[in-house]
Motif scaffolding. Structure first.
Motif, PDB file in Angstrom:
ATOM      1  N   LEU A 198     -10.897  -2.231  -1.264  1.00 58.45           N
ATOM      2  CA  LEU A 198     -10.105  -2.087  -0.262  1.00 58.45           C
ATOM      3  C   LEU A 198      -8.631  -3.598  -0.313  1.00 58.45           C
ATOM      4  O   LEU A 198      -8.040  -3.467  -0.198  1.00 58.45           O
ATOM      5  CB  LEU A 198     -11.378  -3.252   0.995  1.00 58.45           C
ATOM      6  CG  LEU A 198     -10.371  -2.823   2.516  1.00 58.45           C
ATOM      7  CD1 LEU A 198     -10.304  -1.663   2.457  1.00 58.45           C
ATOM      8  CD2 LEU A 198     -11.503  -3.616   3.450  1.00 58.45           C
ATOM      9  N   PRO A 199      -9.392  -4.682  -1.001  1.00 58.43           N
ATOM     10  CA  PRO A 199      -7.973  -6.029  -1.444  1.00 58.43           C
ATOM     11  C   PRO A 199      -7.523  -5.664  -2.040  1.00 58.43           C
ATOM     12  O   PRO A 199      -5.820  -5.780  -2.085  1.00 58.43           O
ATOM     13  CB  PRO A 199      -9.107  -7.348  -1.441  1.00 58.43           C
ATOM     14  CG  PRO A 199     -10.800  -7.000  -1.035  1.00 58.43           C
ATOM     15  CD  PRO A 199     -10.160  -5.435  -1.448  1.00 58.43           C
ATOM     16  N   ARG A 218     -10.073  -5.317   7.363  1.00 52.61           N
ATOM     17  CA  ARG A 218      -9.434  -5.080   6.732  1.00 52.61           C
ATOM     18  C   ARG A 218      -8.089  -6.548   7.225  1.00 52.61           C
ATOM     19  O   ARG A 218      -7.029  -6.615   5.708  1.00 52.61           O
ATOM     20  CB  ARG A 218      -8.697  -4.488   7.369  1.00 52.61           C
ATOM     21  CG  ARG A 218      -9.263  -3.139   6.919  1.00 52.61           C
ATOM     22  CD  ARG A 218      -8.724  -1.654   7.373  1.00 52.61           C
ATOM     23  NE  ARG A 218      -9.006  -0.259   7.155  1.00 52.61           N
ATOM     24  CZ  ARG A 218      -9.368   0.559   6.073  1.00 52.61           C
ATOM     25  NH1 ARG A 218      -8.275  -0.221   5.474  1.00 52.61           N
ATOM     26  NH2 ARG A 218     -10.344   1.284   6.259  1.00 52.61           N
ATOM     27  N   MET A 219      -8.062  -6.958   7.683  1.00 52.01           N
ATOM     28  CA  MET A 219      -7.281  -8.262   8.163  1.00 52.01           C
ATOM     29  C   MET A 219      -7.876  -9.363   6.945  1.00 52.01           C
ATOM     30  O   MET A 219      -6.931 -10.183   6.812  1.00 52.01           O
ATOM     31  CB  MET A 219      -6.841  -8.724   9.895  1.00 52.01           C
ATOM     32  CG  MET A 219      -5.998  -7.983  10.285  1.00 52.01           C
ATOM     33  SD  MET A 219      -6.328  -8.639  11.934  1.00 52.01           S
ATOM     34  CE  MET A 219      -4.972  -7.192  12.134  1.00 52.01           C
ATOM     35  N   ALA A 220      -8.702  -9.666   7.422  1.00 54.71           N
ATOM     36  CA  ALA A 220      -9.713 -10.741   6.502  1.00 54.71           C
ATOM     37  C   ALA A 220      -9.079 -10.624   5.037  1.00 54.71           C
ATOM     38  O   ALA A 220      -8.844 -11.851   4.053  1.00 54.71           O
ATOM     39  CB  ALA A 220     -10.725 -10.716   6.940  1.00 54.71           C
ATOM     40  N   VAL A 221      -9.566  -9.294   4.210  1.00 52.52           N
ATOM     41  CA  VAL A 221      -9.054  -8.819   2.955  1.00 52.52           C
ATOM     42  C   VAL A 221      -7.364  -8.561   2.839  1.00 52.52           C
ATOM     43  O   VAL A 221      -7.029  -8.461   0.986  1.00 52.52           O
ATOM     44  CB  VAL A 221      -9.683  -7.798   2.329  1.00 52.52           C
ATOM     45  CG1 VAL A 221     -11.780  -8.276   2.372  1.00 52.52           C
ATOM     46  CG2 VAL A 221      -9.964  -6.796   3.285  1.00 52.52           C
ATOM     47  N   GLY A 222      -6.610  -8.894   3.397  1.00 55.06           N
ATOM     48  CA  GLY A 222      -5.471  -9.495   3.454  1.00 55.06           C
ATOM     49  C   GLY A 222      -4.271  -8.343   4.262  1.00 55.06           C
ATOM     50  O   GLY A 222      -3.064  -8.061   3.713  1.00 55.06           O
ATOM     51  N   ALA A 223      -5.061  -7.283   5.049  1.00 54.27           N
ATOM     52  CA  ALA A 223      -3.608  -6.052   5.429  1.00 54.27           C
ATOM     53  C   ALA A 223      -3.861  -7.471   6.412  1.00 54.27           C
ATOM     54  O   ALA A 223      -3.405  -7.936   7.624  1.00 54.27           O
ATOM     55  CB  ALA A 223      -4.761  -5.349   6.219  1.00 54.27           C
ATOM     56  N   ARG A 224      -2.036  -6.986   6.358  1.00 53.42           N
ATOM     57  CA  ARG A 224      -0.872  -7.312   7.532  1.00 53.42           C
ATOM     58  C   ARG A 224      -0.807  -6.710   8.351  1.00 53.42           C
ATOM     59  O   ARG A 224      -1.232  -5.070   8.477  1.00 53.42           O
ATOM     60  CB  ARG A 224       0.450  -7.797   6.775  1.00 53.42           C
ATOM     61  CG  ARG A 224       0.519  -8.313   5.850  1.00 53.42           C
ATOM     62  CD  ARG A 224       2.338  -8.159   4.804  1.00 53.42           C
ATOM     63  NE  ARG A 224       1.544  -6.439   3.946  1.00 53.42           N
ATOM     64  CZ  ARG A 224       2.493  -6.330   2.805  1.00 53.42           C
ATOM     65  NH1 ARG A 224       4.254  -6.459   3.190  1.00 53.42           N
ATOM     66  NH2 ARG A 224       1.968  -4.571   2.811  1.00 53.42           N
ATOM     67  N   ARG A 245      -4.627 -14.671   1.282  1.00 54.81           N
ATOM     68  CA  ARG A 245      -5.811 -13.894   2.138  1.00 54.81           C
ATOM     69  C   ARG A 245      -6.428 -13.256   0.749  1.00 54.81           C
ATOM     70  O   ARG A 245      -7.152 -12.958   0.594  1.00 54.81           O
ATOM     71  CB  ARG A 245      -6.321 -13.374   3.290  1.00 54.81           C
ATOM     72  CG  ARG A 245      -6.416 -14.870   4.539  1.00 54.81           C
ATOM     73  CD  ARG A 245      -6.662 -13.767   6.136  1.00 54.81           C
ATOM     74  NE  ARG A 245      -6.239 -13.534   6.625  1.00 54.81           N
ATOM     75  CZ  ARG A 245      -5.351 -13.000   7.261  1.00 54.81           C
ATOM     76  NH1 ARG A 245      -4.613 -13.922   7.853  1.00 54.81           N
ATOM     77  NH2 ARG A 245      -4.893 -11.676   7.991  1.00 54.81           N
ATOM     78  N   ASN A 246      -5.262 -12.844   0.586  1.00 54.20           N
ATOM     79  CA  ASN A 246      -5.912 -11.499  -0.196  1.00 54.20           C
ATOM     80  C   ASN A 246      -5.818 -11.820  -1.117  1.00 54.20           C
ATOM     81  O   ASN A 246      -6.175 -11.524  -2.593  1.00 54.20           O
ATOM     82  CB  ASN A 246      -4.389 -10.390   0.338  1.00 54.20           C
ATOM     83  CG  ASN A 246      -4.470  -9.477  -0.774  1.00 54.20           C
ATOM     84  OD1 ASN A 246      -3.833  -9.170  -1.958  1.00 54.20           O
ATOM     85  ND2 ASN A 246      -5.729  -8.164  -0.829  1.00 54.20           N
ATOM     86  N   ASP A 264       0.260  -3.590   7.942  1.00 52.75           N
ATOM     87  CA  ASP A 264      -1.072  -2.619   7.552  1.00 52.75           C
ATOM     88  C   ASP A 264      -1.039  -1.473   8.355  1.00 52.75           C
ATOM     89  O   ASP A 264      -1.888  -0.138   8.421  1.00 52.75           O
ATOM     90  CB  ASP A 264      -1.066  -2.616   6.639  1.00 52.75           C
ATOM     91  CG  ASP A 264      -1.057  -3.510   5.308  1.00 52.75           C
ATOM     92  OD1 ASP A 264       0.038  -2.528   4.144  1.00 52.75           O
ATOM     93  OD2 ASP A 264      -1.234  -4.408   5.138  1.00 52.75           O
ATOM     94  N   LEU A 313      -6.416  -2.855  -2.424  1.00 55.26           N
ATOM     95  CA  LEU A 313      -5.957  -1.151  -1.379  1.00 55.26           C
ATOM     96  C   LEU A 313      -4.203  -2.095  -0.908  1.00 55.26           C
ATOM     97  O   LEU A 313      -3.245  -1.870  -0.778  1.00 55.26           O
ATOM     98  CB  LEU A 313      -6.212  -0.855  -0.370  1.00 55.26           C
ATOM     99  CG  LEU A 313      -6.517   0.499   0.266  1.00 55.26           C
ATOM    100  CD1 LEU A 313      -5.921   1.452  -1.731  1.00 55.26           C
ATOM    101  CD2 LEU A 313      -7.123   0.424   0.911  1.00 55.26           C
ATOM    102  N   TYR A 314      -4.296  -3.251  -0.126  1.00 47.66           N
ATOM    103  CA  TYR A 314      -3.258  -3.785   0.408  1.00 47.66           C
ATOM    104  C   TYR A 314      -2.770  -4.983  -0.415  1.00 47.66           C
ATOM    105  O   TYR A 314      -1.410  -5.752  -0.518  1.00 47.66           O
ATOM    106  CB  TYR A 314      -3.613  -5.258   1.520  1.00 47.66           C
ATOM    107  CG  TYR A 314      -4.809  -4.663   2.012  1.00 47.66           C
ATOM    108  CD1 TYR A 314      -4.068  -3.262   3.519  1.00 47.66           C
ATOM    109  CD2 TYR A 314      -5.842  -4.190   2.387  1.00 47.66           C
ATOM    110  CE1 TYR A 314      -3.989  -2.376   3.787  1.00 47.66           C
ATOM    111  CE2 TYR A 314      -6.898  -3.369   4.398  1.00 47.66           C
ATOM    112  CZ  TYR A 314      -5.725  -2.692   4.327  1.00 47.66           C
ATOM    113  OH  TYR A 314      -6.644  -1.952   5.134  1.00 47.66           O
ATOM    114  N   MET A 374      -1.515   6.576   0.159  1.00 47.30           N
ATOM    115  CA  MET A 374      -2.802   6.412   0.282  1.00 47.30           C
ATOM    116  C   MET A 374      -3.028   5.700   1.668  1.00 47.30           C
ATOM    117  O   MET A 374      -4.580   6.385   2.047  1.00 47.30           O
ATOM    118  CB  MET A 374      -2.826   4.981  -0.506  1.00 47.30           C
ATOM    119  CG  MET A 374      -4.399   3.938  -0.839  1.00 47.30           C
ATOM    120  SD  MET A 374      -4.887   5.260  -1.580  1.00 47.30           S
ATOM    121  CE  MET A 374      -6.860   4.829  -1.502  1.00 47.30           C
ATOM    122  N   MET A 381       1.031  -1.041  -0.337  1.00 45.56           N
ATOM    123  CA  MET A 381      -0.421   0.405  -0.340  1.00 45.56           C
ATOM    124  C   MET A 381       1.042   1.091  -0.287  1.00 45.56           C
ATOM    125  O   MET A 381       1.768   1.847   0.681  1.00 45.56           O
ATOM    126  CB  MET A 381      -1.436  -0.188   1.391  1.00 45.56           C
ATOM    127  CG  MET A 381      -2.020   0.701   0.862  1.00 45.56           C
ATOM    128  SD  MET A 381      -3.284   0.837   1.965  1.00 45.56           S
ATOM    129  CE  MET A 381      -2.592   0.298   3.614  1.00 45.56           C
TER     130      MET A 381
END
Lengths: 405, 253
Positions: free
Chosen positions: B109-110, A316-322, B84-85, A325, B112-113, A5, A1
Motif C-alpha cells: 500500500l505505501p 490509506r492517508m496514514a501510509v501516504g495517500a494524498r 508520512r509516506n 489519491d 503504491l502511493y 493501478m 500512483m
C-alpha cells in the motif's frame, strides 16, 4: 500512483460487493438501454415517414378542385368539376418553375383477368404521371402521348393488382377487363409500399386519362393535377404561379373564392418530419430521466461506500495517500460503475431495438450518434454524481477516519 | 549530530465552541536517530496528540517541529502525506489492515502511493514480509492470520518504505503477553538496524524494552529518563522457553 493501478483497485473494490455493484449499475444499464432503444424507435419512425413522403413524388404540388356555393349551400372540396386536362397542359407548358404536370382522375372499379377479379382504384393520367411520381417499371413500360391522344385501351398495373390477378406471372401483354372494357397490359410498376396515410400505393391500375374519361366514366373533368416543381426551393414560387394561371384560365374575379386549391406536399413532408423529430426527442428525453435516476443511485451507493470505508480511507492517508489519491480512487470507482453500466446498457439497448423490430415490427434505426452520446453521458454521470462522495472522502481528517468504528 | 526529531515549545489547542482545550502545553523534546523511546501517560495526558503531530497526521497550533531538519509543522496536507509516506511508518493497536486484501497487498500500500512499478512493489513488499518472519504468508488474508501475525504484517507495511521513524500506538494492546514480547523483540531488532522506534503505551511491562521513557501528564512532559538496563525481549523469550521446557521435564518425571 499510475492510472491503470487506480482502475485495478477500483475494479477490485467493486468486485468485493458484486450484488451491490450490479444493482447500482442496473440503473445506468436501464437508462442507457432506454435511450438507445427509444431513439432507435424514433429514428425508425422518422425514416419511415421520409420514405413514404419520397414515394409520393419529388417537390410535389397538388391542385384540387375547390368547393362551390350554390344558393348558400357550401358543397365540399372537390365538388366542382372545373379542372380539366387543358389546365394540366397549360401548367406544364406555360410555367417556368415547373418541371412537369400530370392530370389525375380516379375511380374504383372491378378489374377482371381470365379467372381472377379484384376491386381497385383505376387512375387516369398522362405519361408524365410516372415521372412526377418517380415511379419505375418492373417490366414493360408506360403508355405514350399517342395512346393518350387516341384513348387507347392500354393499362399499367401496380404490384398488388398484378399479383392478385396473375400471381407471380408477368402480366405484360395479358388482357384485363375494366367494367367489361378490355385493356392490354403494357407495364408493371415497381412496388412503392404504403403511403403516409397507410394506403397501399401499389393497389392501382393506371390507364390513359382520355380512355378512362370516355370509355369508363363518361366525364370530361379531372380530379387533381400533380405538379412537380424544378427544385424544393421553387415549390413556393410554383404554387404562386399555378394559382395565378388558374385564376386567369377560370376567369375568377378578385374577391371571389377560388374554384381550386393548391397544396404544397413539401410542407406536409416537412411537418411530418418535424413531428417524428419531436417524437424522437420526447422518447429520448423520457429515457434520459432514467439515466439521471441511475446516476443518483450511483451517488447514493458511493456515499454509503465512503462512510463504510472511512477507516480504510484513514489507513490509506496514514501510509501516504494524498487527498487527490483518495478523490481519484472513489471517482474512478463511480466512473467504472457508470461506464460498465453504459457498455452493458448499449448492448441491452441494441438487443432490445432488434427485439422491437422483430416482434412488434416497428422499424428501428440504431444510430452511432445515440450510442456515442449515451456512453458519453454515462461517463459524465459517473463523474458528476461521483464527485461529491469522492470529495467527501478526500476531505476526511485522517485522525478521525482512523478512529472511526 | 542533528537530532531526528526536534520539538520546541509545542502547543496544541482544540477549540470546541467557546471552550479552548490545550492538549499540549509547550512541550520541548529532542530524539536522536536510532533511539528506542516509550511514551507513557494516562489517557488525556496528551500522548496521543503528541503521536499525531509527530506522525504528521496533525499540525501543532504553536511551536516548531523539525523532522530530519525539515520544519514539518507548517507543511500543507500533500507535503505531509509525502512525509508520512517516505519517513514515517505507523503501527496501530487495532492493526488497521485492509480486510479482504492479502498480506502482501497490505504491505504494498505505501509503495503504491509512491508510484513504483508492479514488479518492484511486489519485490519490496515480499522482502518486508520476510523480515517480519511472514515470508510464507504472503497471500493470506488478515482474517486467516493470528493477532500477532496481523501486527507483523502491519509492521512490514510500516517499514517497507525504509522510514527513519516507526511510530507505534499501543502496538501490543490487543495481544497476549507472549505475543506482545515477540512484537517488542521485533521492534528491538529493527531498532538495532538503525530505525528510530517510538512506542506509545500505558503498560510499564512494555515500556521496559525501550531505552528511554517519556512520561506525559496534563499536556506536559512529567519525566524523561533513559533506562540504562533495558530488557532484551529475545532473552526474555528464550528464558521463558527454557522454563516451560523445564516444567514439562518435571512433569514428565
Amino acid at each position: 500512483m499510475n492510472f491503470l493501478m487506480v482502475f485495478k483497485i477500483a475494479g477490485r473494490a467493486l468486485a468485493r460487493n458484486t450484488m451491490r455493484s450490479t444493482l447500482t449499475m442496473l440503473g445506468i444499464i436501464i437508462g442507457v438501454a432506454a435511450v438507445i432503444a427509444m431513439v432507435a424507435v424514433g429514428q425508425g419512425a422518422k425514416a419511415q415517414v421520409e420514405a413514404q413522403i419520397a414515394s409520393i413524388g419529388s417537390n410535389l404540388l397538388m391542385v384540387f378542385p375547390g368547393s362551390t356555393t350554390q344558393g348558400g349551400v357550401h358543397a365540399g372540396s372537390g365538388s366542382v368539376t372545373t379542372l380539366t386536362q387543358d389546365d394540366a397542359q397549360a401548367i406544364q407548358k406555360e410555367l417556368s418553375s415547373i418541371r412537369m404536370a400530370a392530370p389525375s382522375l380516379r375511380t374504383v372499379a372491378q378489374v377482371v383477368s381470365a379467372n381472377q377479379n379484384w376491386s381497385t382504384a383505376v387512375t387516369g393520367s398522362s405519361p408524365e404521371y410516372f415521372v412526377v411520381r418517380d415511379w419505375s417499371f418492373e417490366s414493360g413500360g408506360p403508355f405514350t402521348q399517342s395512346d393518350l391522344d387516341g384513348a387507347m385501351k392500354v393499362a399499367v398495373l401496380g404490384k398488388t393488382v398484378a399479383s392478385n390477378l396473375f400471381g407471380s406471372q408477368d402480366p405484360v401483354a395479358q388482357i384485363i377487363r375494366i367494367q367489361n372494357v378490355p385493356f392490354k397490359v403494357i407495364g408493371l410498376l415497381l412496388p412503392k409500399g404504403q403511403s403516409a396515410m397507410g394506403q397501399d400505393q401499389d393497389d392501382t391500375v393506371i390507364v390513359p386519362l382520355s380512355t378512362l374519361q370516355k370509355r369508363i366514366m363518361g366525364v370530361t373533368y379531372i380530379q387533381a393535377i400533380m405538379v412537380s416543381a424544378n427544385s424544393p426551393e421553387e415549390t413556393i414560387t410554383a404554387e404562386e404561379e399555378v394559382r395565378l394561371l388558374l385564376h386567369q384560365r377560370h376567369h375568377i374575379p378578385p374577391g371571389q373564392d377560388d374554384d381550386f386549391t393548391v397544396r404544397n406536399m413539401t410542407d406536409i413532408a416537412a411537418a411530418a418530419e418535424a413531428s417524428s423529430q419531436i417524437m424522437t426527442l420526447l422518447l429520448g428525453s423520457i429515457a434520459s430521466v432514467s439515466l439521471i435516476v441511475g446516476g443518483i443511485g450511483i451517488m447514493n451507493i458511493m456515499l454509503v461506500s465512503v462512510t463504510e470505508r472511512t477507516r480504510e480511507i484513514g489507513i490509506r492517508m496514514a501510509v501516504g495517500a494524498r487527498g487527490r489519491d483518495i478523490l481519484l480512487q472513489f471517482l474512478v470507482e463511480a466512473v467504472v460503475l457508470s461506464l460498465a453500466g453504459g457498455v452493458l446498457g448499449v448492448i441491452l439497448g441494441v438487443a432490445s431495438s432488434r427485439i422491437i423490430s422483430a416482434f412488434v415490427h416497428w422499424p428501428t434505426i440504431i444510430s452511432p450518434g445515440s450510442i456515442l452520446l449515451a456512453s458519453f453521458f454515462s461517463i459524465a454521470i459517473g463523474v458528476f454524481f461521483g464527485l461529491y462522495p469522492a470529495r467527501r472522502a478526500a476531505s476526511l481528517d485522517p485522525i478521525e477516519a482512523l478512529r472511526y468504528e | 549530530m542533528q537530532p531526528l526529531i526536534q520539538i520546541e515549545n509545542l502547543w496544541k489547542i482544540y477549540q470546541t465552541g467557546e471552550i479552548e482545550l490545550a492538549a499540549l502545553k509547550g512541550v520541548s523534546l529532542s530524539i536522536s536517530g536510532g533511539e528506542f523511546v516509550a511514551i507513557m501517560g494516562p489517557s488525556g495526558s496528551g500522548k496521543s496528540t503528541m503521536m499525531h503531530i509527530l506522525g504528521c497526521l496533525d499540525r501543532p497550533t504553536r511551536g516548531r517541529y523539525l523532522l530530519d531538519g525539515v520544519d514539518v509543522g507548517g507543511l500543507g496536507p500533500n507535503d505531509r502525506a509525502r512525509i508520512r509516506n517516505h519517513k514515517i511508518g505507523f503501527v496501530f493497536q487495532g492493526f488497521n489492515l485492509l480486510h479482504r486484501t492479502t498480506a502482501i497487498e497490505n504491505v504494498e500500500l505505501p509503495i503504491l502511493y509512491d508510484g513504483l512499478s508492479g514488479r518492484e512493489r511486489a519485490a519490496k513488499a515480499g522482502e518486508a514480509l520476510e523480515r517480519v518472519g511472514l515470508g510464507d504468508r504472503r497471500y493470506h488474508y488478515p482474517n486467516q492470520l493470528s493477532g500477532g501475525q496481523q501486527q507483523r504484517v502491519a509492521i512490514a507495511r510500516a517499514l517497507v518504505m525504509r522510514p527513519s521513524l516507526i511510530l507505534a500506538d499501543e502496538p501490543t494492546g490487543n495481544l497476549d503477553t507472549r505475543t506482545s514480547v515477540e512484537i517488542m523483540a521485533l521492534f528491538q531488532e529493527l531498532n538495532r538496524d538503525g530505525i528510530t522506534v517510538l512506542v506509545v503505551t500505558h503498560e510499564p511491562d512494555i515500556a521496559r524494552y525501550a531505552q528511554r521513557i517519556i512520561n506525559f501528564r496534563d499536556g506536559t512532559i512529567r519525566s524523561d529518563q533513559p533506562i540504562s538496563h533495558h530488557a532484551d525481549a529475545r532473552e526474555v523469550l528464550s528464558r521463558e522457553q527454557l522454563e516451560s521446557s523445564k516444567e514439562t521435564e518435571e512433569e514428565a518425571r
